[in-house]
Scaffold this active site. Structure first.
Site, PDB file in Angstrom:
ATOM      1  N   SER A 191      39.076  53.461 121.302  1.00 15.01           N
ATOM      2  CA  SER A 191      37.980  54.168 122.300  1.00 15.01           C
ATOM      3  C   SER A 191      37.134  53.110 122.698  1.00 15.01           C
ATOM      4  O   SER A 191      36.359  52.971 123.778  1.00 15.01           O
ATOM      5  CB  SER A 191      37.789  55.596 121.931  1.00 15.01           C
ATOM      6  OG  SER A 191      36.950  55.337 120.678  1.00 15.01           O
ATOM      7  N   HIS A 192      36.505  52.292 121.805  1.00 16.10           N
ATOM      8  CA  HIS A 192      35.309  51.574 121.825  1.00 16.10           C
ATOM      9  C   HIS A 192      35.632  50.306 121.195  1.00 16.10           C
ATOM     10  O   HIS A 192      36.078  50.371 119.916  1.00 16.10           O
ATOM     11  CB  HIS A 192      34.105  52.326 121.264  1.00 16.10           C
ATOM     12  CG  HIS A 192      33.521  53.542 121.561  1.00 16.10           C
ATOM     13  ND1 HIS A 192      34.275  54.559 121.734  1.00 16.10           N
ATOM     14  CD2 HIS A 192      32.446  53.715 122.342  1.00 16.10           C
ATOM     15  CE1 HIS A 192      33.548  55.612 122.199  1.00 16.10           C
ATOM     16  NE2 HIS A 192      32.404  54.989 122.766  1.00 16.10           N
ATOM     17  N   ASN A 193      35.164  49.246 121.670  1.00 15.37           N
ATOM     18  CA  ASN A 193      35.530  47.799 121.097  1.00 15.37           C
ATOM     19  C   ASN A 193      34.436  46.875 121.669  1.00 15.37           C
ATOM     20  O   ASN A 193      34.337  46.642 122.946  1.00 15.37           O
ATOM     21  CB  ASN A 193      36.969  47.405 121.730  1.00 15.37           C
ATOM     22  CG  ASN A 193      37.226  46.191 120.864  1.00 15.37           C
ATOM     23  OD1 ASN A 193      36.651  45.827 120.071  1.00 15.37           O
ATOM     24  ND2 ASN A 193      38.615  45.676 121.328  1.00 15.37           N
ATOM     25  N   PHE A 241      35.623  47.980 116.590  1.00 14.69           N
ATOM     26  CA  PHE A 241      36.438  48.947 117.205  1.00 14.69           C
ATOM     27  C   PHE A 241      36.484  50.113 116.818  1.00 14.69           C
ATOM     28  O   PHE A 241      36.520  50.195 115.213  1.00 14.69           O
ATOM     29  CB  PHE A 241      37.532  48.201 117.772  1.00 14.69           C
ATOM     30  CG  PHE A 241      38.636  47.977 116.790  1.00 14.69           C
ATOM     31  CD1 PHE A 241      39.456  48.909 116.404  1.00 14.69           C
ATOM     32  CD2 PHE A 241      38.785  46.858 116.211  1.00 14.69           C
ATOM     33  CE1 PHE A 241      40.506  48.700 115.656  1.00 14.69           C
ATOM     34  CE2 PHE A 241      39.692  46.374 115.358  1.00 14.69           C
ATOM     35  CZ  PHE A 241      40.620  47.387 114.879  1.00 14.69           C
ATOM     36  N   THR A 242      36.388  51.259 117.294  1.00 16.34           N
ATOM     37  CA  THR A 242      36.799  52.336 116.672  1.00 16.34           C
ATOM     38  C   THR A 242      38.410  52.757 117.142  1.00 16.34           C
ATOM     39  O   THR A 242      38.962  52.717 118.451  1.00 16.34           O
ATOM     40  CB  THR A 242      35.879  53.626 117.262  1.00 16.34           C
ATOM     41  OG1 THR A 242      35.859  53.916 118.525  1.00 16.34           O
ATOM     42  CG2 THR A 242      34.553  53.363 116.750  1.00 16.34           C
TER      43      THR A 242
END
Length: 350
Positions: free
Chosen positions: A96-98, A109-110
């Site tokens: 989702s996040h990077n 990242f997540t």
């Protein structure tokens, strides 16, 4: 866009919509009543802010409470291959996040993995590391959650203060409870970006095959059970004037972890606060995401936190490039398809 360029009513509206979106048939009417303006004006203002300042309005679910496994991951990649590696990792639907960050570990990242995953979290991260040809990779799962919830203060009055507002923490999480197919269907629609119309939940209820009352009641149950952290808007940080995003990481003695974690979580500018594992090449165990209008403001907030807690060994990592930022989409076919392709490609025995 700076905070100063947004008028006072919009500032109050943006603060309100980030905190506690009304789970009622006509939410924008309810918001208007709180602000002393009409439903029509609320809708017009939000439509003007959507796509510029407002990123999305939807349910924000708690990954672990839905049975998902998740982790923050740090990777070390040669700078000349960083963009390429990031794009490979981004192809995973659970990422989702990077971000690129200013550290030897330069890609962060997540990732979230569903309960029915055939690979599991560690194997998935191992494969992503191989695909992206990383030099090294560190799995940094949450050992304890002190706070999660981005609420940017648009008025400029509360950023450096501590907040008395309720925050989502470990204390609000309950045991994982099996979800029915009907509940999963309602999660699928509640996670969608809400349409800015007078009765936005009508179409979502129809899609889920339930009444509006059922959908709204279930949303409240998800919230009571801790499965949904809140229903709210997420803003484009930079367009809202918050141009600095600093990950403050701290080396905290084991006996002080809980005390320090909750103290740091109390700051308004801190959106995320976690206890995570350490490694020989990564000594920091408390992670605090701090949002400010400048790096100077972020540094001032971190200094305040250091003075209050007496923790001096710390670092701050700034995101210098955003590769991906979205909400995790739960219970989708894309995840199954990604896993099937990888299992076939790498000839993994199930």
């Amino acid at each position: 866009m700076s905070v100063q360029s947004i008028d006072t009513i919009n500032q109050e509206l943006l603060n309100l919509i980030q905190k506690d979106f009304p789970l009622v048939k006509q939410p924008f009417l309810a918001m208007g009543e709180q602000l002393g303006i009409s439903e029509k004006e609320v809708i017009e203002r939000l439509l003007a802010l959507k796509g510029t300042v407002i990123r999305q309005i939807s349910a924000i679910f708690d990954t672990r409470s839905l049975g998902y496994q998740s982790s923050l991951v740090a990777a070390k990649i040669p700078p000349e291959r960083l963009d390429q590696a990031a794009q490979i990792i981004n192809q995973h639907p659970g990422v989702s996040h990077n971000y690129k960050r200013n550290h030897e570990f330069n890609l962060w990242f997540t990732i979230a993995i569903p309960p029915n995953s055939k690979l599991g979290l560690e194997k998935t991260i191992e494969i992503l590391g191989q695909m992206a040809e990383v030099e090294s990779i560190r799995i940094l799962p949450t050992l304890k959650l002190f706070k999660i919830g981005v609420q940017l203060d648009m008025t400029g009055k509360e950023t450096k203060n501590k907040t008395e507002a309720p925050i989502y923490s470990e204390k609000k999480r309950k045991e994982i409870q099996p979800l029915t197919e009907k509940e999963i269907e309602m999660i699928r629609v509640l996670q969608k970006d809400l349409e800015i119309v007078s009765r936005p939940f009508d179409s979502l209820a129809k899609e889920a095959g339930v009444t509006v009352e059922e959908l709204l009641n279930q949303a409240k149950v998800f919230k009571e059970k801790g499965q949904m952290r809140r229903f709210a808007a997420v803003l484009h940080h930079r367009k809202a004037g918050f141009t600095a995003n600093g990950m403050g990481v701290w080396k905290v003695p084991e006996e002080r972890q809980e005390e320090v974690g909750y103290k740091m979580a109390a700051y308004q500018a801190v959106s995320h606060c976690y206890l995570r594992p350490t490694y020989p090449d990564w000594p920091y165990n408390i992670f605090t995401m701090v949002h400010g209008r400048s790096e100077q403001e972020v540094e001032e907030i971190l200094e305040m936190m250091a003075k209050e807690t007496g923790i001096t060994e710390r670092a701050v990592l700034y995101s210098t490039k955003e590769y991906k930022k979205t909400r995790v989409q739960y219970f989708t076919k894309e995840m199954e398809e990604w896993e099937e392709n990888v299992i076939h490609q790498y000839q993994i025995k199930e």
